[in-house]
Write a protein that holds these residues in place. Structure first.
Motif, short mmCIF file in Angstrom:
data_model
loop_
_atom_site.label_atom_id
_atom_site.label_comp_id
_atom_site.label_asym_id
_atom_site.label_seq_id
_atom_site.Cartn_x
_atom_site.Cartn_y
_atom_site.Cartn_z
N GLU A 44 -6.30 2.24 0.82
CA GLU A 44 -6.99 0.93 1.34
C GLU A 44 -8.49 0.82 1.10
O GLU A 44 -8.78 -0.16 0.72
CB GLU A 44 -6.51 0.48 2.75
CG GLU A 44 -6.77 -0.70 3.34
CD GLU A 44 -6.32 -0.96 4.57
OE1 GLU A 44 -6.35 -2.19 5.14
OE2 GLU A 44 -5.71 -0.11 5.21
N LYS A 45 -9.04 2.09 1.57
CA LYS A 45 -10.37 1.77 1.61
C LYS A 45 -10.88 1.84 0.23
O LYS A 45 -12.14 0.97 -0.28
CB LYS A 45 -11.01 3.25 2.18
CG LYS A 45 -12.62 3.36 2.07
CD LYS A 45 -13.15 4.64 2.78
CE LYS A 45 -14.53 4.98 2.57
NZ LYS A 45 -14.96 6.16 3.00
N GLU A 46 -10.52 2.57 -0.83
CA GLU A 46 -10.76 2.39 -2.17
C GLU A 46 -10.56 1.22 -2.83
O GLU A 46 -11.34 0.66 -3.61
CB GLU A 46 -10.19 3.51 -3.02
CG GLU A 46 -10.73 4.88 -2.68
CD GLU A 46 -12.28 5.03 -2.99
OE1 GLU A 46 -12.68 4.55 -4.18
OE2 GLU A 46 -13.12 5.44 -2.46
N ASN A 90 -10.61 -1.72 -1.38
CA ASN A 90 -11.56 -2.72 -1.06
C ASN A 90 -12.77 -2.90 -1.69
O ASN A 90 -13.74 -3.80 -1.58
CB ASN A 90 -11.76 -2.44 0.45
CG ASN A 90 -10.49 -3.03 1.37
OD1 ASN A 90 -10.00 -3.92 0.88
ND2 ASN A 90 -10.56 -2.44 2.58
N ASP A 136 -2.57 10.03 2.17
CA ASP A 136 -3.46 9.15 2.73
C ASP A 136 -3.42 7.70 2.62
O ASP A 136 -4.14 7.23 1.60
CB ASP A 136 -4.79 9.65 3.01
CG ASP A 136 -5.69 8.93 4.31
OD1 ASP A 136 -5.13 7.82 4.75
OD2 ASP A 136 -6.76 9.62 4.50
N VAL A 137 -2.70 6.56 3.07
CA VAL A 137 -2.57 5.36 2.66
C VAL A 137 -4.09 4.67 3.26
O VAL A 137 -4.36 3.62 2.48
CB VAL A 137 -1.35 4.64 3.44
CG1 VAL A 137 -1.54 4.29 4.81
CG2 VAL A 137 -1.17 3.32 2.68
N LYS A 138 -4.74 5.00 4.34
CA LYS A 138 -5.89 4.45 4.64
C LYS A 138 -6.84 5.02 3.54
O LYS A 138 -7.97 3.97 3.28
CB LYS A 138 -6.38 4.98 5.82
CG LYS A 138 -5.29 4.69 7.30
CD LYS A 138 -5.62 3.16 7.37
CE LYS A 138 -4.78 2.80 8.63
NZ LYS A 138 -4.68 1.30 8.90
N LEU A 139 -6.94 5.87 2.92
CA LEU A 139 -7.89 6.08 2.08
C LEU A 139 -7.62 5.20 0.79
O LEU A 139 -8.64 4.86 -0.01
CB LEU A 139 -8.00 7.77 1.36
CG LEU A 139 -8.91 8.06 0.56
CD1 LEU A 139 -10.24 8.17 1.18
CD2 LEU A 139 -8.62 9.47 0.24
N GLY A 150 0.23 -5.76 4.24
CA GLY A 150 0.33 -4.43 3.25
C GLY A 150 0.30 -4.95 1.88
O GLY A 150 0.11 -3.78 0.97
N LEU A 162 0.80 -1.35 -0.01
CA LEU A 162 0.28 -0.01 -0.05
C LEU A 162 0.88 1.42 -0.10
O LEU A 162 0.53 2.23 -0.55
CB LEU A 162 -0.82 0.03 1.04
CG LEU A 162 -2.05 -1.01 1.31
CD1 LEU A 162 -2.73 -1.18 2.51
CD2 LEU A 162 -3.15 -0.58 0.14
N ASN A 163 2.00 1.21 0.79
CA ASN A 163 2.79 2.58 0.80
C ASN A 163 3.45 2.69 -0.45
O ASN A 163 3.70 3.78 -0.91
CB ASN A 163 4.13 2.29 1.88
CG ASN A 163 4.51 3.56 2.24
OD1 ASN A 163 4.12 4.51 2.49
ND2 ASN A 163 5.97 3.25 1.90
N LYS A 173 0.84 4.33 -2.70
CA LYS A 173 1.05 5.74 -2.18
C LYS A 173 1.82 6.70 -2.85
O LYS A 173 1.67 7.87 -3.17
CB LYS A 173 1.15 5.74 -0.74
CG LYS A 173 1.00 7.29 -0.06
CD LYS A 173 1.01 7.02 1.51
CE LYS A 173 2.30 6.98 2.09
NZ LYS A 173 3.34 8.03 1.92
#
Length: 394
Positions: free
Chosen positions: A347-349, A351, A342-345, A362, A331-332, A335
């Protein structure tokens, strides 16, 4: 070059249409000028010696943009079969030089978009070299940092004490061991070359993984991660724009065949498969860089992710019957490739994307390649049909 048909395009003739499937022939311009349009908010000019359409044919990718003759154009028409079976050294040298130059030009445009520093003649300062070493050191790439600190000491001997303590804290990795046929064994973590040094060698990965990185805007950027059968190079950029420079590091123990460009040309005279492989690898890099520029040009995060996953997936050398693959990217890495904070964003997309999963550590896994490619094609169609989008039209 003799023995090829000469084609004439009158001024304003459309040579290629964006998104159309490529023909079996490409063109080498001998007179006149053509331009591309319809993808980015600027034109790309093609002049004498430039090659049109080759990358798309080699990769079986739809044309990236429209191409129109800006004045009467004369061109040599070459069938792709000539490239696949050729022993014509003149043709292969011309294609290789053109693709190398094209790749660097596209890469220059990409980093001009990405970098806050637009000075294309910029020379690294003491502070920048020190910052580069510190960033790699902090991120765990110790051998890259070790080499950069050493280069700092050589470039600025009067300031060598600045890095003395830093060097003493890092244990250098032993030099690669040579085996048969120019194949070397590189230990995990070994830095093949840095952004300040160039080996002018080609590296063909026999086994293992090599990561390509550089520092842009004081951040470590993942350029690419390559595995078995991939080819990378340590050439010095012709364009004097510093972000074009990269470093390469072994992400695991690796066996790598090392060649000079002259050795490659000599080998390809007797090995047409290797010759075709080389120009395909450069074509892949050009395609990926164009798609990276599209990623920077679109606003929608899901579209950015689909384009990024597509070019990463298409870089993998996979058997035709494979429909899933565990990517080498985290994920990084995504990014930094996409210039998203925003790595969390991300990850959310991710999914939300069919055929994609994220491992506990990751890494990104493609569980259904066919579904992902369908989503990518739908994404490209949406972008192409959105007339007001900043990526299209001008």
């Amino acid at each position: 070059m003799h023995g090829y048909n000469t084609i004439h395009f009158k001024k304003s003739t459309i040579i290629y249409i964006k998104d159309q499937i490529p023909q079996d022939v490409f063109y080498i311009i001998t007179k006149g000028k053509a331009i591309s349009y319809g993808t980015f908010n600027y034109n790309i000019e093609f002049n004498q010696g430039d090659i049109l359409g080759l990358v798309n044919i080699l990769l079986n990718e739809p044309y990236f943009f429209n191409v129109k003759a800006m004045e009467d154009v004369e061109a040599i028409e070459v069938d792709i079969a000539e490239v696949i079976k050729t022993k014509n050294e003149e043709l292969m040298i011309k294609i290789s030089k053109n693709l190398d130059a094209s790749f660097e030009t596209w890469l220059g445009r990409y980093y001009m978009q990405l970098s806050k520093n637009k000075d294309i003649s910029h020379i690294r300062t003491k502070e920048e070299i020190m910052n580069m070493g510190d960033i790699y050191n902090k991120n765990g790439f110790k051998h890259i940092a070790y080499k950069l600190y050493n280069e700092y000491a050589k470039l600025f001997p009067e300031n060598a004490n600045d890095v003395k303590d830093k060097l003493s804290e890092i244990t250098p990795i032993e030099e690669p061991q040579k085996n048969d046929d120019n194949v070397y064994y590189y230990k995990k973590g070994y830095c093949l070359y840095t952004e300040l040094e160039y080996t002018n060698k080609l590296y063909i990965i026999k086994s293992g993984e090599i990561g390509i990185y550089n520092i842009v805007n004081l951040e470590q950027i993942t350029r690419a991660i390559y595995s078995k059968n991939s080819m990378i190079d340590g050439y010095k950029p012709v364009l004097q724009y510093q972000p074009l420079s990269t470093c390469a590091v072994a992400l695991e123990d690796s066996y790598i065949k090392v060649l000079t460009k002259k050795e490659l040309i000599n080998i390809t005279e007797h090995d047409t498969e290797l010759s075709l492989y080389y120009i395909k690898m450069v074509s892949v890099k050009i395609r990926n860089t164009i798609l990276k520029m599209m990623v920077l040009s679109v606003d929608d995060l899901l579209s950015k992710l689909l384009i990024t996953l597509y070019y990463i997936l298409k870089t993998e050398i996979l058997p035709e019957d494979v429909n899933s693959v565990n990517l080498l990217y985290t994920l990084n890495d995504i990014k930094t490739l996409m210039n998203i904070k925003d790595v969390k964003l991300i990850e959310k997309e991710l999914n939300r994307v069919r055929g994609v999963s994220i491992s506990s550590d990751g890494y990104i896994n493609i569980t259904d390649m066919k579904s992902l490619i369908i989503e990518y094609r739908n994404c490209i169609n949406r972008l192409s049909n959105t007339h007001h989008h900043s990526m299209m039209y001008f």
